[in-house]
Scaffold this motif. Structure first.
Motif, mmCIF file in Angstrom:
data_model
loop_
_atom_site.group_PDB
_atom_site.id
_atom_site.type_symbol
_atom_site.label_atom_id
_atom_site.label_comp_id
_atom_site.label_asym_id
_atom_site.label_seq_id
_atom_site.Cartn_x
_atom_site.Cartn_y
_atom_site.Cartn_z
ATOM 1 N N SER A 1 120.744 -25.161 7.151
ATOM 2 C CA SER A 1 120.363 -26.708 7.053
ATOM 3 C C SER A 1 121.528 -27.438 6.868
ATOM 4 O O SER A 1 122.527 -26.689 6.541
ATOM 5 C CB SER A 1 119.423 -26.964 6.130
ATOM 6 O OG SER A 1 119.662 -26.664 4.821
ATOM 7 N N GLY A 2 121.581 -28.760 6.974
ATOM 8 C CA GLY A 2 122.604 -29.629 7.004
ATOM 9 C C GLY A 2 123.319 -30.068 7.890
ATOM 10 O O GLY A 2 124.277 -30.970 7.895
ATOM 11 N N ARG B 1 129.327 -19.712 15.016
ATOM 12 C CA ARG B 1 128.739 -20.999 15.864
ATOM 13 C C ARG B 1 128.824 -20.852 17.462
ATOM 14 O O ARG B 1 129.613 -19.665 17.777
ATOM 15 C CB ARG B 1 129.560 -22.161 15.394
ATOM 16 C CG ARG B 1 131.083 -22.093 15.786
ATOM 17 C CD ARG B 1 132.017 -23.225 15.529
ATOM 18 N NE ARG B 1 133.314 -23.012 15.954
ATOM 19 C CZ ARG B 1 134.414 -23.726 15.420
ATOM 20 N NH1 ARG B 1 133.921 -24.863 14.776
ATOM 21 N NH2 ARG B 1 135.527 -23.729 15.887
ATOM 22 N N GLN B 2 127.972 -21.453 18.041
ATOM 23 C CA GLN B 2 127.908 -21.473 19.363
ATOM 24 C C GLN B 2 127.946 -22.762 20.090
ATOM 25 O O GLN B 2 126.919 -23.545 20.030
ATOM 26 C CB GLN B 2 126.919 -20.458 19.987
ATOM 27 C CG GLN B 2 126.735 -20.202 21.461
ATOM 28 C CD GLN B 2 125.746 -19.308 21.712
ATOM 29 O OE1 GLN B 2 124.570 -18.951 21.120
ATOM 30 N NE2 GLN B 2 125.952 -18.589 22.827
ATOM 31 N N ALA B 3 128.942 -22.920 20.678
ATOM 32 C CA ALA B 3 128.981 -24.311 21.618
ATOM 33 C C ALA B 3 128.516 -24.155 23.054
ATOM 34 O O ALA B 3 128.378 -23.077 23.382
ATOM 35 C CB ALA B 3 130.519 -24.472 21.760
ATOM 36 N N TYR C 1 125.460 -23.923 14.438
ATOM 37 C CA TYR C 1 125.837 -23.011 13.322
ATOM 38 C C TYR C 1 124.965 -22.106 12.972
ATOM 39 O O TYR C 1 123.937 -22.401 12.695
ATOM 40 C CB TYR C 1 126.475 -23.849 12.350
ATOM 41 C CG TYR C 1 127.879 -24.705 12.561
ATOM 42 C CD1 TYR C 1 127.891 -25.393 13.671
ATOM 43 C CD2 TYR C 1 129.076 -23.946 12.058
ATOM 44 C CE1 TYR C 1 129.037 -26.107 14.022
ATOM 45 C CE2 TYR C 1 130.390 -24.433 12.435
ATOM 46 C CZ TYR C 1 130.392 -25.603 13.359
ATOM 47 O OH TYR C 1 131.517 -26.040 13.880
ATOM 48 N N TYR C 2 125.101 -20.770 12.741
ATOM 49 C CA TYR C 2 124.438 -19.636 12.436
ATOM 50 C C TYR C 2 124.772 -19.068 11.126
ATOM 51 O O TYR C 2 125.926 -18.815 10.881
ATOM 52 C CB TYR C 2 123.929 -18.713 13.486
ATOM 53 C CG TYR C 2 123.517 -19.176 14.675
ATOM 54 C CD1 TYR C 2 124.244 -19.480 15.763
ATOM 55 C CD2 TYR C 2 122.070 -19.337 15.022
ATOM 56 C CE1 TYR C 2 123.974 -20.122 16.882
ATOM 57 C CE2 TYR C 2 121.499 -19.571 16.011
ATOM 58 C CZ TYR C 2 122.711 -20.093 17.065
ATOM 59 O OH TYR C 2 121.850 -20.493 18.421
ATOM 60 N N CYS C 3 123.920 -18.650 9.981
ATOM 61 C CA CYS C 3 124.360 -17.962 8.938
ATOM 62 C C CYS C 3 123.529 -16.635 9.298
ATOM 63 O O CYS C 3 122.808 -16.371 10.020
ATOM 64 C CB CYS C 3 123.583 -18.620 7.741
ATOM 65 S SG CYS C 3 121.970 -18.745 7.596
ATOM 66 N N ALA C 4 124.576 -15.578 8.439
ATOM 67 C CA ALA C 4 124.001 -14.315 8.866
ATOM 68 C C ALA C 4 124.279 -13.388 7.694
ATOM 69 O O ALA C 4 125.144 -13.798 6.932
ATOM 70 C CB ALA C 4 124.835 -13.498 9.775
ATOM 71 N N GLY C 5 123.585 -12.349 7.213
ATOM 72 C CA GLY C 5 123.547 -11.615 6.279
ATOM 73 C C GLY C 5 123.979 -10.184 6.637
ATOM 74 O O GLY C 5 123.185 -9.806 7.597
ATOM 75 N N GLY D 1 119.932 -21.319 12.856
ATOM 76 C CA GLY D 1 120.864 -22.368 13.538
ATOM 77 C C GLY D 1 120.620 -23.760 13.198
ATOM 78 O O GLY D 1 119.435 -24.055 12.948
ATOM 79 N N THR D 2 121.617 -24.516 13.035
ATOM 80 C CA THR D 2 121.735 -25.869 12.674
ATOM 81 C C THR D 2 122.627 -26.376 13.372
ATOM 82 O O THR D 2 123.600 -26.101 13.726
ATOM 83 C CB THR D 2 121.778 -26.215 11.083
ATOM 84 O OG1 THR D 2 121.719 -27.595 11.063
ATOM 85 C CG2 THR D 2 123.088 -25.721 10.898
ATOM 86 N N GLN D 3 122.150 -27.509 14.194
ATOM 87 C CA GLN D 3 123.111 -28.465 15.179
ATOM 88 C C GLN D 3 124.147 -29.089 14.425
ATOM 89 O O GLN D 3 123.798 -30.012 13.682
ATOM 90 C CB GLN D 3 122.324 -29.096 16.321
ATOM 91 C CG GLN D 3 123.106 -29.888 17.078
ATOM 92 C CD GLN D 3 123.698 -29.073 18.022
ATOM 93 O OE1 GLN D 3 123.310 -28.236 18.889
ATOM 94 N NE2 GLN D 3 125.058 -29.252 18.442
#
Length: 120
Positions: free
Chosen positions: A6-7, A36-38, A92-96, A113-115
């Motif tokens: 989020s955010g 991140r993926q543009a 933007y993606y977070c990953a563990g 993902g969050t834009q």
């Protein structure tokens, strides 16, 4: 296992945003990363942090502007993004995963993902 990012949002160039990634159903004593993926581009590494927070890695494109951190008590990892540029626009993606790596294959779990959109 769930990672909730989020955010994200719309910000002008030069502005700041802080992304959060909350983990649930997951052993948080592991490495976390941001990618991140543009539009029209492949997903790329942004930053990573090991489980103690003692090791951090950054892509060259964000060094000095972005800071990754984690709060183990809250099971949350953050990405503070300052001096944002239009080229930072992406999902933007977070990953563990098992290690603080710049490689996607090191991460077993991914958030939705969050834009982030940076206007010029």
């Amino acid at each position: 296992v769930q990672l909730q990012a989020s955010g994200g949002g719309l910000v002008q160039a030069g502005g700041s945003l802080r992304l959060s990634c909350a983990a649930s159903g997951y052993t948080f004593s592991s490495a976390m990363g941001w990618f991140r993926q543009a539009p029209g581009k492949e997903r790329e590494f942004v930053a990573a942090i090991n489980w103690t927070g003692s090791l951090k890695q950054y892509a060259d494109s964000v060094k000095g502007r972005f800071t990754i951190s984690r709060d183990s008590g809250e099971k949350t990892v953050y990405l503070q993004m300052n001096s944002l540029k239009p080229e930072d626009t992406a999902v933007y993606y977070c990953a563990g995963g098992s290690s603080a790596s710049d490689l996607e294959r090191a991460y077993a779990y991914w958030g939705q993902g969050t834009q982030v959109t940076v206007s010029s």
